[in-house]
Structure formats: structure tokens, C-alpha cells
Design a protein around this motif. Structure first.
Motif, PDB file in Angstrom:
ATOM      1  N   PRO A 175      -1.615  -4.199  11.299  1.00  0.00           N
ATOM      2  CA  PRO A 175      -2.495  -3.574  12.297  1.00  0.00           C
ATOM      3  C   PRO A 175      -3.568  -2.746  11.605  1.00  0.00           C
ATOM      4  O   PRO A 175      -3.342  -2.221  10.514  1.00  0.00           O
ATOM      5  CB  PRO A 175      -1.543  -2.671  13.096  1.00  0.00           C
ATOM      6  N   ASP A 176      -4.717  -2.638  12.246  1.00  0.00           N
ATOM      7  CA  ASP A 176      -5.834  -1.891  11.638  1.00  0.00           C
ATOM      8  C   ASP A 176      -5.440  -0.447  11.314  1.00  0.00           C
ATOM      9  O   ASP A 176      -5.957   0.157  10.383  1.00  0.00           O
ATOM     10  CB  ASP A 176      -7.043  -1.884  12.588  1.00  0.00           C
ATOM     11  N   SER A 177      -4.487   0.092  12.085  1.00  0.00           N
ATOM     12  CA  SER A 177      -4.126   1.511  11.934  1.00  0.00           C
ATOM     13  C   SER A 177      -3.530   1.828  10.570  1.00  0.00           C
ATOM     14  O   SER A 177      -3.546   2.976  10.143  1.00  0.00           O
ATOM     15  CB  SER A 177      -3.140   1.912  13.031  1.00  0.00           C
ATOM     16  N   VAL A 178      -2.987   0.847   9.861  1.00  0.00           N
ATOM     17  CA  VAL A 178      -2.412   1.139   8.543  1.00  0.00           C
ATOM     18  C   VAL A 178      -3.338   0.679   7.406  1.00  0.00           C
ATOM     19  O   VAL A 178      -2.949   0.694   6.246  1.00  0.00           O
ATOM     20  CB  VAL A 178      -1.000   0.520   8.355  1.00  0.00           C
ATOM     21  N   CYS A 179      -4.565   0.249   7.773  1.00  0.00           N
ATOM     22  CA  CYS A 179      -5.511  -0.175   6.735  1.00  0.00           C
ATOM     23  C   CYS A 179      -6.447   0.979   6.382  1.00  0.00           C
ATOM     24  O   CYS A 179      -6.648   1.896   7.160  1.00  0.00           O
ATOM     25  CB  CYS A 179      -6.324  -1.375   7.226  1.00  0.00           C
ATOM     26  N   GLU A 180      -7.031   0.896   5.187  1.00  0.00           N
ATOM     27  CA  GLU A 180      -7.943   1.927   4.727  1.00  0.00           C
ATOM     28  C   GLU A 180      -9.313   1.328   4.458  1.00  0.00           C
ATOM     29  O   GLU A 180      -9.459   0.132   4.214  1.00  0.00           O
ATOM     30  CB  GLU A 180      -7.447   2.538   3.408  1.00  0.00           C
ATOM     31  N   ASP A 181     -10.292   2.208   4.419  1.00  0.00           N
ATOM     32  CA  ASP A 181     -11.648   1.843   4.088  1.00  0.00           C
ATOM     33  C   ASP A 181     -11.727   1.506   2.587  1.00  0.00           C
ATOM     34  O   ASP A 181     -11.163   2.226   1.762  1.00  0.00           O
ATOM     35  CB  ASP A 181     -12.541   3.046   4.432  1.00  0.00           C
ATOM     36  N   GLU A 182     -12.421   0.432   2.248  1.00  0.00           N
ATOM     37  CA  GLU A 182     -12.384  -0.039   0.851  1.00  0.00           C
ATOM     38  C   GLU A 182     -13.032   0.933  -0.132  1.00  0.00           C
ATOM     39  O   GLU A 182     -12.554   1.094  -1.253  1.00  0.00           O
ATOM     40  CB  GLU A 182     -12.993  -1.433   0.744  1.00  0.00           C
ATOM     41  N   SER A 183     -14.115   1.604   0.289  1.00  0.00           N
ATOM     42  CA  SER A 183     -14.739   2.537  -0.662  1.00  0.00           C
ATOM     43  C   SER A 183     -13.815   3.727  -0.920  1.00  0.00           C
ATOM     44  O   SER A 183     -13.728   4.238  -2.037  1.00  0.00           O
ATOM     45  CB  SER A 183     -16.111   3.000  -0.165  1.00  0.00           C
ATOM     46  N   HIS A 184     -13.083   4.126   0.110  1.00  0.00           N
ATOM     47  CA  HIS A 184     -12.121   5.222  -0.094  1.00  0.00           C
ATOM     48  C   HIS A 184     -10.985   4.775  -1.033  1.00  0.00           C
ATOM     49  O   HIS A 184     -10.566   5.527  -1.915  1.00  0.00           O
ATOM     50  CB  HIS A 184     -11.535   5.685   1.243  1.00  0.00           C
ATOM     51  N   ILE A 185     -10.509   3.542  -0.836  1.00  0.00           N
ATOM     52  CA  ILE A 185      -9.424   3.019  -1.695  1.00  0.00           C
ATOM     53  C   ILE A 185      -9.851   3.074  -3.160  1.00  0.00           C
ATOM     54  O   ILE A 185      -9.129   3.593  -4.025  1.00  0.00           O
ATOM     55  CB  ILE A 185      -9.075   1.557  -1.309  1.00  0.00           C
ATOM     56  N   LEU A 186     -11.046   2.562  -3.443  1.00  0.00           N
ATOM     57  CA  LEU A 186     -11.499   2.496  -4.840  1.00  0.00           C
ATOM     58  C   LEU A 186     -11.705   3.893  -5.425  1.00  0.00           C
ATOM     59  O   LEU A 186     -11.353   4.152  -6.580  1.00  0.00           O
ATOM     60  CB  LEU A 186     -12.780   1.655  -4.923  1.00  0.00           C
ATOM     61  N   ALA A 187     -12.218   4.803  -4.618  1.00  0.00           N
ATOM     62  CA  ALA A 187     -12.417   6.180  -5.106  1.00  0.00           C
ATOM     63  C   ALA A 187     -11.069   6.831  -5.405  1.00  0.00           C
ATOM     64  O   ALA A 187     -10.913   7.555  -6.394  1.00  0.00           O
ATOM     65  CB  ALA A 187     -13.181   6.991  -4.055  1.00  0.00           C
ATOM     66  N   ASP A 188     -10.089   6.553  -4.553  1.00  0.00           N
ATOM     67  CA  ASP A 188      -8.770   7.161  -4.790  1.00  0.00           C
ATOM     68  C   ASP A 188      -8.078   6.539  -6.009  1.00  0.00           C
ATOM     69  O   ASP A 188      -7.329   7.217  -6.714  1.00  0.00           O
ATOM     70  CB  ASP A 188      -7.890   7.038  -3.541  1.00  0.00           C
ATOM     71  N   CYS A 189      -8.340   5.249  -6.270  1.00  0.00           N
ATOM     72  CA  CYS A 189      -7.814   4.617  -7.489  1.00  0.00           C
ATOM     73  C   CYS A 189      -8.366   5.346  -8.713  1.00  0.00           C
ATOM     74  O   CYS A 189      -7.626   5.676  -9.645  1.00  0.00           O
ATOM     75  CB  CYS A 189      -8.214   3.136  -7.547  1.00  0.00           C
ATOM     76  N   GLU A 190      -9.665   5.598  -8.711  1.00  0.00           N
ATOM     77  CA  GLU A 190     -10.288   6.339  -9.830  1.00  0.00           C
ATOM     78  C   GLU A 190      -9.647   7.724  -9.958  1.00  0.00           C
ATOM     79  O   GLU A 190      -9.363   8.187 -11.061  1.00  0.00           O
ATOM     80  CB  GLU A 190     -11.804   6.505  -9.598  1.00  0.00           C
ATOM     81  N   ARG A 191      -9.422   8.364  -8.841  1.00  0.00           N
ATOM     82  CA  ARG A 191      -8.861   9.722  -8.868  1.00  0.00           C
ATOM     83  C   ARG A 191      -7.469   9.750  -9.499  1.00  0.00           C
ATOM     84  O   ARG A 191      -7.196  10.558 -10.384  1.00  0.00           O
ATOM     85  CB  ARG A 191      -8.780  10.286  -7.435  1.00  0.00           C
TER      86      ARG A 191
END
Ligand code: ZN
Length: 478
Positions: A175-191
Motif C-alpha cells: 500500500p502507498d502508506s508504507v512507501c517513501e519518497d525516493e529523494s528522501h530514501i536516497l538522502a537517508d541512505c547518505e545520512r
């Protein structure tokens, strides 16, 4: 500097290149590294000759000593939802659809408590290194929450920052409710790489990046994640792949390719990649895995519980594919018993290809133990764990073999460790520190943790039921 000597073990299984098994074995550790090992009498003689006295001695009489086990695939948060759908024999996609709404209610505390419980259970089974795949971050949860639990317990940890971005509205499964925005995902990977990743030898924590599966992220996110990981030494790539026939069908319909060729087209093969499951590769795909040195984590119990199939572990090993072992998420295994998982791997490889004639190449107990030690180390790209040798990390486990489970198995103690009922560790040393002694995790109030964990679990399941998922949750008895 401090020295710890573990001596008088019935058998010391080294998993070194000669696969030495030493009776009356001893291991001397200096700080977090193995300094010497061998026969107990001989090793003590050498210590005396050099005028060395260990700071502490542990008598491992009645035990087998083995390298600490390595778990290469897991979802620790799933301890919160054990026993949902598994009793009924749901298949992967149906099982996931049932659980997503419950998992959506997790928060930071739920991630922390479940990681603490799952890691504790794994450590008790003999795991000293654990890779986890966390791909849901609802309600402010972060990878940091499970890292905190691992650090407190002292386990060597490879958390992978997972992700889901292809929700139902885009043709994905979750469901969309457990998905994340891709730019946020990549930024959090860097973090998390900047904050936690340690590529040095003997590292206690390495970050991996792990988009969840072909049916829950976009091709763009797969590509960008691989590029991001490859900018950072020692950051590896991980995902689920070729787990079910349904997934093959999904990939063929959506991308016009089977799962592995699809991943290859995205740059997702290589010695820095490992795939969970790989139940359904064809012959050409096994060759491709070997040629690219892509790794595989075999998860036999999960594959059996979700009726996914039998991974061709024998064939993959014969072709030189790196293969380790994982219990997979606690909700598709319902156990975090890694020694028991090695036993399952051995049994499943035998039952998969039955025959009346005795075959020399039938999957052996020692081969199963190798999957859980050296195999896992290779999959995680580590040459400092997985075997007991001078200079390697001081990670080892002692199992008692003088109890009821092993009575009568003195003819081959090492095989008996796998063929008899799985036991928990009596002693575990990680990074030179005893973390389990006398079968108990040092400094952990386990009954209190179980209580905290069950309160979190009940909150999630009841919350999901109140939100109107009663139909999906019809198999849960609350
Ligand atoms: Zn999994």
C-alpha cells in the motif's frame, strides 16, 4: 590489553582452509583478535614457555567450539508479528498483503524493542554477526533504532537501509502508506552511511543499501541506490530476488525480463551484491551469479513456510556461487534459531533430490555449518570472520554437547551438532567480549524484554484491527 583463553573443548571446529577439527581444543584471544589456537595442553605449554598468563580462563569441557554464526538476511521487526498467516500456509504475496497494514503502525520504539528481542534470540542460537533488512520506516522510525539495539547487545551488525517506493497506485504490491519518497530514501541512505558505516577490518558495523524487491521499488531507485552505494567503500547492495514463481511472473509482465536479468540490466550484479532467496534461478542465471560473483542468502525455513520452493543450493555451490544462510524475517520463519536454520538447509537439500542410492555429494552436516559461518562471511564480504584462525576476529560460540540432546552422538560430535535437535549457545564471545555465559545473555533481563515486546506486538495487531482491516486479519485471534 587483555587475554581470554577458552580451553578443554571436546572439539574445536576451525573452518580454516584445511577444515581442521581439533580435539581438546583451546582458543586464546587478545583483545578483539584471535592470537593462537590448538590443542589445550600444547597451547598451555606454549603460554608457559613464553611466560604468558591469560587474564581469564573459561573451561569449555563438554562443549563444541565453532566460529560465530553469520546471519545474512533478516527483518528483525517481524518478531512483532509472528504466527500471522504462517499457520494457514499463506504464500508470499498474500502473506505480505495481510501484514503491511499492521507493520504500518510501527514506530521507533517498536523497531528498537523488536530488534532487541530478535537479536537476543539469534545470539542465543549462536549468531555473532547479523545482517538486517529494514525497509519500512513508519511514524518516525529510523535505521538508528535497530542500530541502538545491536550496539547495546554487542553483536556485529550489518544493518541495511531498505526502501519501498512502488506502491499499489503505481502497480506495486505494498500500500502507498508504507512507501517513501525516493529523494528522501536516497538522502537517508547518505545520512546513515555518514553516521554509522565503518569499512575498517574488524568493523562492528557496516551499512548496506537494500531496496526491498522488484515488486516494491522502481527501476530508477534501484539504479540510483547502486550508484550511491558504489561511491562508498564497503557499502554493499542487497535485495530479495527470485523468491517465488509469482515474482518471476511479475517481472516478466512489468519489465519483460526474469528477475536476475532485470537486476543485471540495472547494474545490480557483482561481488558487492547479495540476493536473499534465489529459489528460482535457471541454469543460465546460476552461471551469471557465478560469473559476476553475486552472493546469495539461502533462507530454507521461510521458503518452506511460504511454500516458495527449494533453492538449488547444491548446484549454486558447485558453480562457485557465494552462499550464506539467513533465518529471514521472524514472521516468515517464526524462529530466530540460526543453528536450527543450518539444520533445515541440510535437510531441505536432501529431501529436494531424494534417491535410493547413497550419494557422496549429498548435503552434509559440515557443509551446512560452513554455509552458516564461512558462507555468510563471504556473502558479507568479510575475510575477518567465519573461521577461527590467528589474526581473525575474536567471535566464537560454544555449544554444550553433554546434554540430553546429544546423548549417544559421541561418534561424530560435529555432525551431531547439526543432526541432533538444535541447542542454544552456552558461551558466545563477540569482538573478544563474552556476551553469553552459562547460556544467558550478559546484562539482559530477558523476561522483561519479552513482556515489553509483547505489549508492542499487541498494540500493533489491535490497532490494525480497529482500523478496519478485520477482513485481512481474519486469521488472527485477538
Ligand atoms: Zn526477507
Amino acid at each position: 590489553m587483555s587475554r581470554l583463553l577458552i580451553e578443554n573443548a571436546e572439539v574445536l571446529v576451525t573452518m580454516d582452509s584445511a577444515r581442521r577439527e581439533i580435539e581438546n581444543g583451546a582458543v586464546l584471544m587478545r583483545d578483539n583478535v584471535i592470537e593462537m589456537l590448538g590443542d589445550s595442553v600444547e597451547l598451555n605449554r606454549q603460554l608457559d614457555a613464553q611466560g604468558l598468563q591469560p587474564d581469564r580462563r573459561i573451561d569449555a569441557r563438554g562443549c563444541i567450539l565453532v566460529p560465530g554464526l553469520v546471519n545474512c538476511h533478516h527483518h528483525l521487526y517481524q518478531t512483532l508479528t509472528r504466527g500471522i498467516g504462517t499457520g494457514a500456509g499463506k504464500s508470499l504475496f498474500d502473506w505480505l498483503r495481510m501484514l503491511y497494514p499492521i507493520w504500518a503502525l510501527m514506530d521507533a520504539e517498536a523497531i528498537y524493542i523488536s530488534a532487541r528481542l530478535g537479536l537476543a534470540e539469534l545470539m542465543l542460537s549462536g549468531a555473532t554477526t547479523v545482517a538486517d533488512h529494514l525497509y519500512l520506516f513508519p511514524n518516525g522510525a529510523r535505521l538508528d533504532d535497530e542500530i541502538r539495539a545491536a550496539r547495546e547487545l554487542g553483536v556485529r551488525f550489518h544493518p541495511t537501509r531498505g526502501s519501498m517506493s512502488l506502491g499499489q497506485s503505481l502497480g506495486g504490491l505494498p500500500p502507498d502508506s508504507v512507501c517513501e519518497d525516493e529523494s528522501h530514501i536516497l538522502a537517508d541512505c547518505e545520512r546513515v552511511i555518514a553516521e554509522f558505516h565503518d569499512p575498517a577490518p574488524l568493523s562492528m558495523l557496516r551499512i548496506g543499501l537494500a531496496p526491498c524487491s522488484p515488486f516494491s521499488v522502481t527501476p530508477e531507485l534501484m539504479r540510483k541506490t547502486a550508484a550511491l552505494a558504489r561511491r562508498h567503500p564497503g557499502v554493499r547492495l542487497h535485495t530479495h530476488l527470485a523468491e517465488t514463481i509469482d515474482e518471476n511472473r511479475f517481472c516478466e509482465e512489468q519489465f519483460g525480463m526474469r528477475p536476475l536479468p532485470y537486476m543485471q540490466s540495472l547494474g545490480w550484479t557483482g561481488d558487492d551484491v547479495w540476493f536473499a532467496h534465489m529459489v528460482h534461478p535457471n541454469a543460465a542465471e546460476i552461471d551469471l551469479l557465478a560469473a559476476t560473483q553475486s552472493g546469495v542468502c539461502h533462507c530454507p525455513s521461510s521458503n518452506m513456510i511460504l511454500a516458495s520452493g527449494i533453492a538449488p543450493v547444491r548446484e549454486m555451490r558447485e558453480h562457485g556461487v557465494r552462499i550464506g544462510l539467513g533465518v529471514d524475517g521472524s514472521a516468515s520463519n517464526d524462529a530466530n534459531q540460526l543453528l536450527g536454520e543450518a539444520r533445515q538447509a541440510m535437510l531441505l537439500q536432501r529431501v529436494g533430490w531424494p534417491g535410493f542410492e547413497s550419494r557422496a555429494d549429498r548435503f552434509s552436516a559440515r557443509e551446512a555449518l560452513e554455509l552458516a559461518t564461512l558462507g555468510g562471511a563471504a556473502v558479507l564480504g568479510r575475510d575477518d570472520i567465519g573461521s577461527l584462525e590467528a589474526g581473525k576476529a575474536a567471535d566464537l560460540v560454544a555449544y554444550r554437547v553433554d546434554g540430553i540432546e546429544h546423548a549417544g552422538a559421541g561418534g561424530d560430535r560435529v555432525a551431531g551438532l547439526l543432526t541432533c535437535a538444535p541447542v542454544n549457545a552456552w558461551l558466545s564471545v563477540i569482538n573478544g567480549q563474552p556476551v553469553i555465559e552459562q547460556g544467558e545473555i550478559c546484562g539482559l533481563d530477558l523476561p522483561a524484554l519479552v513482556q515489553q515486546h509483547n505489549a508492542q506486538s499487541a498494540r500493533l495487531v489491535q490497532g490494525a484491527a480497529q482500523q478496519g482491516n478485520r477482513h485481512d486479519l481474519s486469521l488472527i485471534h485477538i
